[in-house]
Design an enzyme around this catalytic site. Structure first.
Site, PDB file in Angstrom:
ATOM      1  N   ASP A  34       0.758  -1.278  -0.091  1.00 21.39           N
ATOM      2  CA  ASP A  34      -0.014   0.003   0.247  1.00 21.39           C
ATOM      3  C   ASP A  34       0.777   1.366   0.099  1.00 21.39           C
ATOM      4  O   ASP A  34       0.209   2.178   0.601  1.00 21.39           O
ATOM      5  CB  ASP A  34      -1.041   0.033   1.079  1.00 21.39           C
ATOM      6  CG  ASP A  34      -1.885  -1.340   1.209  1.00 21.39           C
ATOM      7  OD1 ASP A  34      -1.784  -1.935   0.358  1.00 21.39           O
ATOM      8  OD2 ASP A  34      -2.767  -1.303   2.069  1.00 21.39           O
ATOM      9  N   LYS A 139      -6.577  -4.907  -3.057  1.00 19.24           N
ATOM     10  CA  LYS A 139      -7.262  -5.480  -1.838  1.00 19.24           C
ATOM     11  C   LYS A 139      -8.301  -4.790  -1.153  1.00 19.24           C
ATOM     12  O   LYS A 139      -8.009  -3.562  -1.106  1.00 19.24           O
ATOM     13  CB  LYS A 139      -6.362  -6.005  -0.908  1.00 19.24           C
ATOM     14  CG  LYS A 139      -5.358  -4.931  -0.174  1.00 19.24           C
ATOM     15  CD  LYS A 139      -4.240  -5.468   0.600  1.00 19.24           C
ATOM     16  CE  LYS A 139      -3.428  -4.274   1.367  1.00 19.24           C
ATOM     17  NZ  LYS A 139      -4.343  -3.581   2.235  1.00 19.24           N
ATOM     18  N   CYS A 172      -2.242  -2.255   7.593  1.00 20.36           N
ATOM     19  CA  CYS A 172      -2.039  -3.477   6.803  1.00 20.36           C
ATOM     20  C   CYS A 172      -0.917  -4.477   6.892  1.00 20.36           C
ATOM     21  O   CYS A 172      -0.856  -5.379   6.302  1.00 20.36           O
ATOM     22  CB  CYS A 172      -2.245  -2.705   5.453  1.00 20.36           C
ATOM     23  SG  CYS A 172      -4.025  -1.895   5.125  1.00 20.36           S
TER      24      CYS A 172
HETATM   25  C1  C5J Z   1      -3.139   0.824   5.704  1.00 22.97           C
HETATM   26  C2  C5J Z   1      -4.900   1.775   6.634  1.00 22.97           C
HETATM   27  N1  C5J Z   1      -2.620   0.582   4.284  1.00 22.97           N
HETATM   28  N2  C5J Z   1      -4.046   2.363   7.571  1.00 22.97           N
HETATM   29  N3  C5J Z   1      -4.237   1.144   5.526  1.00 22.97           N
HETATM   30  O1  C5J Z   1      -2.450   0.532   6.649  1.00 22.97           O
HETATM   31  O2  C5J Z   1      -6.011   2.119   6.629  1.00 22.97           O
END
Ligand code: C5J
Length: 236
Positions: A34, A139, A172
């Site tokens: 991400d 995802k 995540c």
């Molecule tokens: C991730 C989030 N990528 N913090 N998402 O950690 O909502």
């Protein structure tokens, strides 16, 4: 029976907590979680939640170095992106409605609709852009295994060991590490290649991975990993 002794090889290892992490040839994948504009740039999803997104920027230089080394070493590289279909049919109401963000998922922000697939903000930052032949997993959840093809891809590629990087450490990254651990993968988290909006969560999140003899996996910094990639594969 052959007179030629079989040659056993032992893999390179990364100096890690709670102990050495093996890097068996052909069985290791780098997962980049991400690293999207929506989490790293002002005006994205991370900032709508009230976070100081500049805290995540420090992850970019060491992760760019690890990504380059992984490509050079021929590791399988997999990127992930958190986000939703334009009609939000894959976004549970609990996620959509939770909290009091300044803008919600699907609203129009400076980088397009927030956390929506195909929008500029949903894509990966330029510094870590995937190569054309690299796998990108979209995802809808926090974990990279949930509702994705990741498990199948890893199984078909014969991957047993994961090097996990990206953001955010306690959300995540942690969810994915836990999912991977339950599925039998050995997981190494690179401490300077994962980032959090919360310094305490960063520290404690990393401690939690390697505590209790490696309850979820291993932790090392990028320098230790890069060092291991330079090691020759030793004959036993
Ligand atoms: C991730 C989030 N990528 N913090 N998402 O950690 O909502």
């Amino acid at each position: 029976m052959s007179d030629i002794p079989s040659v056993e090889t032992s893999p390179a290892t990364v100096a890690a907590e709670p102990g050495p992490f093996p890097v068996p040839e052909g069985k290791v994948a780098l997962i980049v979680i991400d690293m999207q504009r929506d989490f790293l740039l002002p005006g994205g999803f991370g900032e709508t939640l009230g976070n100081d997104v500049s805290l995540l920027q420090q992850v970019v230089p060491p992760l760019a170095e690890v990504l380059a080394a992984a490509r050079e070493s021929g590791l399988l590289v997999i990127h992930t992106r958190e986000g939703h279909l334009p009609d939000l049919s894959d976004c549970p109401p609990a996620k959509l409605k939770r909290g009091k963000p300044s803008q919600r998922i699907g609203d129009v922000g400076p980088h397009g609709r927030i956390l929506i697939r195909g929008e500029y903000g949903h894509d990966i930052i330029d510094e870590l852009a995937p190569l054309d032949d690299e796998i990108v997993i979209d995802k809808p959840g926090k974990g990279a295994f949930y509702a994705t093809e990741l498990g199948t891809i890893l199984r078909e590629a014969g991957i047993t060991h994961l090097i996990v990087t990206g953001v955010t450490t306690e959300v995540c990254v942690h969810t994915t590490v836990r999912e991977a651990n339950d599925r039998g993968y050995d997981v190494l988290v690179l401490s300077d290649c994962v980032g959090s909006y919360f310094p305490d969560f960063q520290r404690i999140g990393l401690d939690m991975v390697a505590a209790q003899g490696g309850i979820f996996g291993w932790v090392a910094d990028s320098a230790a990993f890069l060092q291991a990639l330079k090691q020759p594969v030793l004959s036993a």
